[in-house]
Design an enzyme around this catalytic site. Structure first.
Site, PDB file in Angstrom:
ATOM      1  N   GLY A  92      -0.822  -1.901  -4.702  1.00  0.00           N
ATOM      2  CA  GLY A  92      -1.628  -1.368  -5.794  1.00  0.00           C
ATOM      3  C   GLY A  92      -0.912  -1.391  -7.121  1.00  0.00           C
ATOM      4  O   GLY A  92      -1.522  -1.219  -8.183  1.00  0.00           O
ATOM      5  N   ARG A  93       0.401  -1.594  -7.059  1.00  0.00           N
ATOM      6  CA  ARG A  93       1.145  -1.632  -8.325  1.00  0.00           C
ATOM      7  C   ARG A  93       2.358  -2.550  -8.212  1.00  0.00           C
ATOM      8  O   ARG A  93       3.416  -2.265  -8.775  1.00  0.00           O
ATOM      9  CB  ARG A  93       1.579  -0.231  -8.721  1.00  0.00           C
ATOM     10  CG  ARG A  93       2.345   0.496  -7.625  1.00  0.00           C
ATOM     11  CD  ARG A  93       3.032   1.658  -8.221  1.00  0.00           C
ATOM     12  NE  ARG A  93       3.587   2.504  -7.173  1.00  0.00           N
ATOM     13  CZ  ARG A  93       4.413   3.475  -7.425  1.00  0.00           C
ATOM     14  NH1 ARG A  93       4.777   3.731  -8.651  1.00  0.00           N
ATOM     15  NH2 ARG A  93       4.885   4.219  -6.441  1.00  0.00           N
ATOM     16  N   GLY A 126      -1.680   1.346 -11.474  1.00  0.00           N
ATOM     17  CA  GLY A 126      -0.796   0.227 -11.161  1.00  0.00           C
ATOM     18  C   GLY A 126       0.601   0.349 -11.745  1.00  0.00           C
ATOM     19  O   GLY A 126       1.383  -0.592 -11.693  1.00  0.00           O
ATOM     20  N   ASP A 252       2.211   1.555   6.647  1.00  0.00           N
ATOM     21  CA  ASP A 252       2.336   0.598   5.539  1.00  0.00           C
ATOM     22  C   ASP A 252       3.708   0.695   4.878  1.00  0.00           C
ATOM     23  O   ASP A 252       4.071  -0.153   4.071  1.00  0.00           O
ATOM     24  CB  ASP A 252       1.239   0.821   4.492  1.00  0.00           C
ATOM     25  CG  ASP A 252       1.157   2.267   4.031  1.00  0.00           C
ATOM     26  OD1 ASP A 252       0.890   3.140   4.866  1.00  0.00           O
ATOM     27  OD2 ASP A 252       1.371   2.516   2.836  1.00  0.00           O
ATOM     28  N   ASN A 253       4.467   1.725   5.236  1.00  0.00           N
ATOM     29  CA  ASN A 253       5.813   1.856   4.688  1.00  0.00           C
ATOM     30  C   ASN A 253       6.874   1.577   5.740  1.00  0.00           C
ATOM     31  O   ASN A 253       8.008   2.026   5.618  1.00  0.00           O
ATOM     32  CB  ASN A 253       6.024   3.260   4.107  1.00  0.00           C
ATOM     33  CG  ASN A 253       5.235   3.453   2.820  1.00  0.00           C
ATOM     34  OD1 ASN A 253       4.924   2.487   2.127  1.00  0.00           O
ATOM     35  ND2 ASN A 253       4.916   4.696   2.512  1.00  0.00           N
TER      36      ASN A 253
HETATM   37  P1  AMP Z   1       3.233   4.517  -1.174  1.00  0.00           P
HETATM   38  O1  AMP Z   1       2.992   5.559  -0.123  1.00  0.00           O
HETATM   39  O2  AMP Z   1       3.973   4.979  -2.382  1.00  0.00           O
HETATM   40  O3  AMP Z   1       3.881   3.315  -0.581  1.00  0.00           O
HETATM   41  O4  AMP Z   1       1.800   4.063  -1.753  1.00  0.00           O
HETATM   42  C1  AMP Z   1       0.625   4.037  -1.002  1.00  0.00           C
HETATM   43  C2  AMP Z   1      -0.399   3.113  -1.621  1.00  0.00           C
HETATM   44  O5  AMP Z   1      -0.775   3.560  -2.915  1.00  0.00           O
HETATM   45  C3  AMP Z   1       0.092   1.692  -1.802  1.00  0.00           C
HETATM   46  O6  AMP Z   1      -0.957   0.809  -1.473  1.00  0.00           O
HETATM   47  C4  AMP Z   1       0.434   1.623  -3.265  1.00  0.00           C
HETATM   48  O7  AMP Z   1       0.349   0.315  -3.761  1.00  0.00           O
HETATM   49  C5  AMP Z   1      -0.621   2.534  -3.877  1.00  0.00           C
HETATM   50  N1  AMP Z   1      -0.167   3.094  -5.176  1.00  0.00           N
HETATM   51  C6  AMP Z   1       0.841   3.955  -5.412  1.00  0.00           C
HETATM   52  N2  AMP Z   1       0.939   4.252  -6.716  1.00  0.00           N
HETATM   53  C7  AMP Z   1      -0.034   3.554  -7.351  1.00  0.00           C
HETATM   54  C8  AMP Z   1      -0.469   3.429  -8.722  1.00  0.00           C
HETATM   55  N3  AMP Z   1       0.136   4.082  -9.714  1.00  0.00           N
HETATM   56  N4  AMP Z   1      -1.523   2.627  -8.969  1.00  0.00           N
HETATM   57  C9  AMP Z   1      -2.154   1.957  -7.986  1.00  0.00           C
HETATM   58  N5  AMP Z   1      -1.807   2.032  -6.702  1.00  0.00           N
HETATM   59  C10 AMP Z   1      -0.751   2.814  -6.369  1.00  0.00           C
HETATM   60 MG    MG Z   2       4.173   1.838   0.258  1.00  0.00          MG
END
Ligand code: AMP
Ligand code: MG
Length: 475
Positions: A92-93, A126, A252-253
């Site tokens: 997402g970013r 993003g 996903d992590n």
């Molecule tokens: P994470 O648990 O930090 O790995 O993020 C979980 C999901 O949220 C992933 O698909 C990221 O790409 C998305 N994500 C996190 N922060 C943002 C953001 N600021 N804008 C868009 N997508 C985000």
């Molecule tokens: Mg992640």
């Protein structure tokens, strides 16, 4: 045909985006957004050398790769169980600039994290705050220096814009390096696809990329699963060694490359508490310190489900085969953990009561709220007698040590320094005020975590006022 060769501005960036040969459900072509005034704030000279990216124009190349975009850059699609709930996700970013191949013929993803909206951004902007990108830089590099597999951090950029979080904050981009960004969640996405071939293509691609040695084996998919399981188990034992809590072990992590990935609400233990959770959103303790090995196995079971039908046409048999591996590795985890803990207290050879001795120590540490890192260092330095409540245990340890064979072979694996939350927070808050002096100092001290020559202020456990109780996804 797995090579899509890219001529990247006539530099020593040697890109070859093999990922784009996968079916297009696995990615979208994307580019970084435009930013008002990008600047390279921090770069990792050592990693630049390892990747053979040394170049007088390094800053310029990085800036241009973001400003002008790269014709073959993309964002990856994936799914995942977040705190147990299944969701469709994706970068997402993040924009993956390319797979760089260094002079040793090793392949690394180079990704921009915080580079703006993608088709997977949902309601997000993003972007990333400079603070959270710097936090990932510091902690991931600290993990690498602690001999733990992890994505690496090549550089930090200041985007020159303010982004909205609870208040307006400075934006940042992390240039992240990984053996690959394929996750358990990538396989979960593939298994949803109506095209039966997608999961097989992803499997073949991933094996070719990460475990080419098993490519020609008859039961390669089962072997592949076993390799991934082994890597994860080794990784978690290492997390437990240094008191690392990942905080968001969603599928996903969890990276198929066995690298620690995505440093959000992660933290290192100060006082020992096996149930410790830092993430503000982990109300049930799903990702607590002592739960990490169990969760890793749960995630691995989710991975296996995605290609069960390719393990054996007989589903029951396929499940049996996977269960055997998972059970074997649960046992292996306990053996490796015990070995690792024995190293931490300086005993070798196997004796019946070793596990009890370690359990007793951990119980004492929990009850008396002893610092995880410093306690093991004090044991190592035989400097632990200062606590009356430890005398009995020390006596037992000393008796046990007499059974050690060849004392010199005892190899302690205790870090002197870990990036403690309160110090990290202080350093990052100073950066917010434009003061980067302690940032470079902290990063440089974390380069030698086993050195006995570390300034007291970085080793001291936090006072009650200094303690940080929660870390937020704070992205
Ligand atoms: P994470 O648990 O930090 O790995 O993020 C979980 C999901 O949220 C992933 O698909 C990221 O790409 C998305 N994500 C996190 N922060 C943002 C953001 N600021 N804008 C868009 N997508 C985000
Ligand atoms: Mg992640």
């Amino acid at each position: 045909n797995i090579n899509i060769k890219i001529n990247f501005m006539q530099t020593n960036w040697n890109f070859e985006n093999s990922y784009l040969t996968l079916p297009n459900i696995f990615y979208s072509k994307t580019r970084a957004e435009k930013f008002p005034s990008l600047k390279v704030l921090l770069k990792n000279k050592n990693l630049i050398d390892n990747l053979d990216l040394k170049n007088d124009d390094f800053d310029k190349i990085v800036l241009e790769s973001i400003n002008n975009g790269e014709i073959n850059s993309f964002s990856q699609a994936y799914a995942g169980h977040q705190f147990g709930h299944f969701t469709i996700l994706g970068d997402g970013r993040a924009t993956l600039l390319g797979e760089h191949i260094n002079n040793n013929n090793e392949r690394f993803d180079i990704q921009l994290k915080g580079s703006g909206k993608t088709p997977y951004s949902r309601n997000g902007d993003g972007k990333g705050t400079l603070k959270s990108m710097l936090r990932e830089y510091i902690v991931s590099e600290a993990m690498h220096n602690l001999d733990i597999k992890t994505t690496r951090s090549l550089a930090i950029l200041n985007t020159g814009e303010k982004i909205q979080r609870e208040t307006y904050e400075e934006g940042g981009i992390l240039v992240r390096v990984a053996k690959s960004h394929i996750r358990v969640g990538t396989f979960q996405l593939a298994s949803l696809s109506k095209k039966k071939n997608d999961i097989e293509e992803l499997l073949e691609y991933t094996i070719k990329r990460l475990h080419p040695e098993i490519l020609n084996e008859a039961d390669k998919y089962l072997k592949f699963f076993e390799k991934i399981t082994e890597d994860q188990i080794n990784l978690i034992v290492n997390w437990q060694r240094v008191g690392f809590i990942h905080g968001v072990m969603n599928t996903d992590n969890m990276s198929i490359s066995g690298e620690t990935i995505d440093y959000g609400p992660c933290a290192f233990l100060d006082e020992y508490n096996p149930n410790k959770v830092f993430s503000s959103i982990d109300k049930n303790g799903r990702y607590a310190f002592n739960n990490q090995p169990k969760i890793a196995l749960w995630n691995l079971a989710r991975l296996a489900e995605t290609f069960l039908h390719l393990i054996d046409v007989n589903e029951e048999l396929a499940i049996k085969k996977i269960e055997n591996i998972l059970m074997r590795y649960e046992v292996k985890y306990h053996d490796l953990w015990l070995e690792m803990m024995k190293n931490k207290i300086g005993i070798n050879q196997d004796h019946a009561k070793d596990k009890d001795l370690i359990k007793e120590l951990l119980d004492l540490m929990q009850v008396f709220k002893l610092d995880y890192t410093n306690t093991f260092i004090e044991i190592e330095n035989d400097n632990f007698k200062k606590f009356d409540f430890m005398h009995e245990w020390i006596a037992k340890l000393n008796l046990r040590k007499q059974l050690n064979k060849n004392d010199k072979e005892v190899k302690f694996s205790n870090p002197q320094i870990i990036p403690r939350k309160h110090i990290l927070e202080n350093v990052l808050n100073e950066c917010k005020n434009g003061n980067y002096k302690n940032l470079s100092r902290f990063i440089s001290i974390l380069k030698n975590p086993y050195s006995s020559d570390i300034p007291e202020e970085f080793i001291k456990e936090p006072t009650n006022e200094e303690k940080v109780y929660e870390t937020f996804c704070g992205t």
